[in-house]
Scaffold this active site. Sequence first.
Site, mmCIF file in Angstrom:
data_model
loop_
_atom_site.group_PDB
_atom_site.id
_atom_site.type_symbol
_atom_site.label_atom_id
_atom_site.label_comp_id
_atom_site.label_asym_id
_atom_site.label_seq_id
_atom_site.Cartn_x
_atom_site.Cartn_y
_atom_site.Cartn_z
ATOM 1 N N ASP A 1 -0.341 5.141 0.707
ATOM 2 C CA ASP A 1 -0.674 6.172 1.680
ATOM 3 C C ASP A 1 -0.833 5.594 3.077
ATOM 4 O O ASP A 1 -1.662 4.729 3.308
ATOM 5 C CB ASP A 1 -1.943 6.910 1.253
ATOM 6 C CG ASP A 1 -1.736 7.632 -0.068
ATOM 7 O OD1 ASP A 1 -2.461 7.318 -1.020
ATOM 8 O OD2 ASP A 1 -0.822 8.468 -0.127
ATOM 9 N N ASP B 1 0.861 -1.179 0.000
ATOM 10 C CA ASP B 1 0.000 0.000 0.000
ATOM 11 C C ASP B 1 0.898 1.230 0.000
ATOM 12 O O ASP B 1 2.077 1.144 0.352
ATOM 13 C CB ASP B 1 -0.863 -0.040 1.273
ATOM 14 C CG ASP B 1 -1.658 1.212 1.490
ATOM 15 O OD1 ASP B 1 -1.503 1.825 2.567
ATOM 16 O OD2 ASP B 1 -2.379 1.621 0.565
HETATM 17 C C1 XBP Z 1 -5.375 6.056 0.281
HETATM 18 C C2 XBP Z 1 -6.521 6.771 -0.304
HETATM 19 C C3 XBP Z 1 -6.286 7.781 -1.378
HETATM 20 C C4 XBP Z 1 -5.617 9.025 -0.853
HETATM 21 C C5 XBP Z 1 -5.813 10.220 -1.759
HETATM 22 O O1 XBP Z 1 -4.778 5.256 -0.618
HETATM 23 O O2 XBP Z 1 -7.619 6.514 0.101
HETATM 24 O O3 XBP Z 1 -7.510 8.119 -1.914
HETATM 25 O O4 XBP Z 1 -6.128 9.367 0.398
HETATM 26 O O5 XBP Z 1 -5.382 9.942 -3.047
HETATM 27 P P1 XBP Z 1 -3.986 3.916 -0.195
HETATM 28 P P2 XBP Z 1 -6.295 10.330 -4.314
HETATM 29 O O6 XBP Z 1 -4.732 2.786 -0.786
HETATM 30 O O7 XBP Z 1 -2.610 4.068 -0.772
HETATM 31 O O8 XBP Z 1 -3.927 3.842 1.301
HETATM 32 O O9 XBP Z 1 -6.828 11.710 -4.058
HETATM 33 O O10 XBP Z 1 -5.354 10.287 -5.474
HETATM 34 O O11 XBP Z 1 -7.369 9.317 -4.388
HETATM 35 MG MG MG Z 2 -3.122 3.201 3.098
#
Ligand code: XBP
Ligand code: MG
Length: 262
Positions: A12, A10
């Site tokens: 974020d 993952d």
């Molecule tokens: C986390 C998310 C993403 C980000 C924002 O992603 O939910 O939507 O918060 O990015 P991950 P975008 O699966 O890596 O934890 O605005 O590009 O959607």
């Molecule tokens: Mg994440």
Amino acid sequence: MAELEALLLDVDGTLADTERDGHRVAFNAAFREAGLDWDWDPALYGRLLSVTGGKERIRFYLDRFRPDFIPRADLDGLIAGLHQAKTRHYTALLRRGGIPLRPGVKRLLEEAAGAGVRLAVATTTTPENVSALLETTLGGRSDGIFELVAAGDIVPSKKPAPDIYVWAMERMGLGPQQCLALEDSHNGVRAVLDAGIRSLVVTVNGYTRDQDFTGAGLVVDGLGELGEPGEPPRVLGGDVDSLPLVDLAVLRLVHRVAWQDD
Ligand code: XBP
Ligand code: MG
């Protein structure tokens, strides 16, 4: 016994703590630029994170917190435009050196790559955001280290749906018993487990530490770093009590335990 062949990571909250000081700041910059009085403070943003996907999060915000808002034009177009602007602000913030990788991430990626373990990203965020984060943190190595970047709208449903993990495994020609996933959130854990992947490590962060990680083989507050004074990772869940740090041997152990009954 299923051999561990690939790590599905993952982005974020896992590779880097991007939400509070990255995405949230970029959203607010896009809202200001559009002349909107929307302002997501860290606490509100924590609540909005229950919905994955930036566009989906804006819509959730309007439904839940601004039902009075009447868009001048079509709402879909407005949200799409705001999200494009947000991505521009976010990647610019990263290129100003805004967000580092979490401690231990670079070490673990290099150890795994050095051992011939295949590496892929499985994220909800927009592909440009992944490239900008890897470029600004891994430099020249960013291109080669990940075999696949599975990101954003490439799949119909976002986490907690398993789509992005299923898509990544299909592209890599792998089955769940050959993969270990690293995640940070409850939505991510559900996506991994519903994709049939059993070996799962969670690194919590400020926004996710109190979430439900049932089904994870190991839950820690970080990966730990070699030679760094400071605290080793705290084990918050799983079959081990303490760890000097999370390395490939630990991941292999989590994988063995996850598939030992098969
Ligand atoms: C986390 C998310 C993403 C980000 C924002 O992603 O939910 O939507 O918060 O990015 P991950 P975008 O699966 O890596 O934890 O605005 O590009 O959607
Ligand atoms: Mg994440």
